[in-house]
Design an enzyme around this catalytic site. Structure first.
Site, short mmCIF file in Angstrom:
data_model
loop_
_atom_site.label_atom_id
_atom_site.label_comp_id
_atom_site.label_asym_id
_atom_site.label_seq_id
_atom_site.Cartn_x
_atom_site.Cartn_y
_atom_site.Cartn_z
N ASN A 108 0.83 -1.20 0.00
CA ASN A 108 0.00 0.00 0.00
C ASN A 108 0.88 1.26 0.00
O ASN A 108 2.10 1.18 -0.10
CB ASN A 108 -0.95 -0.04 1.20
CG ASN A 108 -2.29 0.61 0.90
OD1 ASN A 108 -2.36 1.65 0.24
ND2 ASN A 108 -3.36 0.00 1.39
N HIS A 138 24.14 0.00 11.00
CA HIS A 138 25.38 0.73 11.21
C HIS A 138 26.15 0.11 12.39
O HIS A 138 25.56 -0.58 13.22
CB HIS A 138 25.10 2.21 11.51
CG HIS A 138 24.36 2.92 10.44
ND1 HIS A 138 24.99 3.55 9.40
CD2 HIS A 138 23.03 3.09 10.24
CE1 HIS A 138 24.09 4.09 8.60
NE2 HIS A 138 22.89 3.82 9.08
N GLY A 170 -0.06 -1.52 9.20
CA GLY A 170 0.35 -0.15 8.89
C GLY A 170 1.39 0.41 9.84
O GLY A 170 1.27 0.30 11.06
N LYS A 194 13.39 -9.13 16.15
CA LYS A 194 13.89 -10.51 16.14
C LYS A 194 12.99 -11.36 15.28
O LYS A 194 11.92 -10.92 14.83
CB LYS A 194 13.96 -11.07 17.56
CG LYS A 194 12.60 -11.19 18.24
CD LYS A 194 12.74 -11.76 19.64
CE LYS A 194 11.38 -11.95 20.31
NZ LYS A 194 11.51 -12.53 21.68
#
Length: 238
Positions: A108, A138, A170, A194
């Site tokens: 969507n 990172h 959403g 996880k």
């Protein structure tokens, strides 16, 4: 979990440089090793992706042929055989070439996929508005996140794998290195840090199992067929 969907390999916290110094920067990125994102070899694939995404987001709602053609060029070549891929603009991704989706994929509005590593979806997956899937990450040590030495600055990536028949609610976020089994539902706004097995509903931050779902049965009749006329008002396709 489906035998065709093995768990993602553990992310290497301290990889031995001997394992990756001989690899190209692109190969380092895909294999979870430190790589230099500002290396010249990334300029062309990154620019190509930006241009295709921009073109896709400007297409007409009715121009399904052009949209499909752009997705065939943007995503991993294996996606060209898919029976259906539909993405509502606006959509964003890093490279596109590292995204694999199964048959009947739907995303969507305003979904984002950072595909620095491989991001895979099984068949019949649905993404609600604003879903973000991140394969990019990172170093945890702040000393290695400084941009003062651009040629030697590096980043990391870890693959994401989503099973068949998954529904991502959403605004949920799927983090690097996560594997979700088949038939998983992710609640709206969840932050998934996880991996989770088949047939569960997960939600929260960080996401946890809310309930276990029964194994889906193709012989069970959809609930709306037993609504004593109500379905005629809700889903009149005549």
């Amino acid at each position: 979990m489906d035998t065709n969907m093995p768990p993602v390999k553990p992310f290497p916290d301290h990889p031995d440089p001997k394992e990756y110094l001989h690899l190209s920067e692109w190969e380092k990125m895909l294999n979870g090793f430190p790589y230099r994102p500002f290396h010249s070899s990334f300029q062309e694939p990154r620019l190509r992706c930006r241009e295709l995404v921009q073109k896709y987001n400007r297409t007409s709602y009715n121009d399904e042929k052009t949209r499909r053609s752009i997705l065939d060029d943007l995503f991993h070549p294996s996606c060209k055989a898919n029976k259906s891929m539909y993405i509502e603009p606006n959509f964003r991704c890093d490279y596109g070439a590292n995204i694999k989706v199964g048959d009947y994929f739907y995303a969507n509005f305003d979904c984002v996929i950072l595909d620095c590593a491989l991001v895979e979806f099984g068949s019949n997956c649905m993404l609600a508005p604003g879903v973000h899937v991140y394969a990019a990450t990172h170093p945890l040590n702040a000393a290695y996140r400084q941009l003062t030495d651009m040629p030697n600055y590096y980043e990391l990536a870890a693959p994401v794998k989503i099973g068949n028949n998954c529904w991502l609610g959403g605004g949920c976020i799927i983090n690097p290195g996560v594997t979700l089994g088949n038939n998983v539902i992710v609640g709206a706004g969840a932050v998934v840090t996880k991996s989770f097995p088949d047939n569960v509903v997960i939600g929260g931050n960080p996401a946890k199992i809310i309930r276990h779902m029964p194994e889906p049965s193709p012989d069970s009749e959809p609930f709306w067929k037993n609504m004593d006329g109500i379905s005629g008002n809700l889903m009149d396709l005549e």
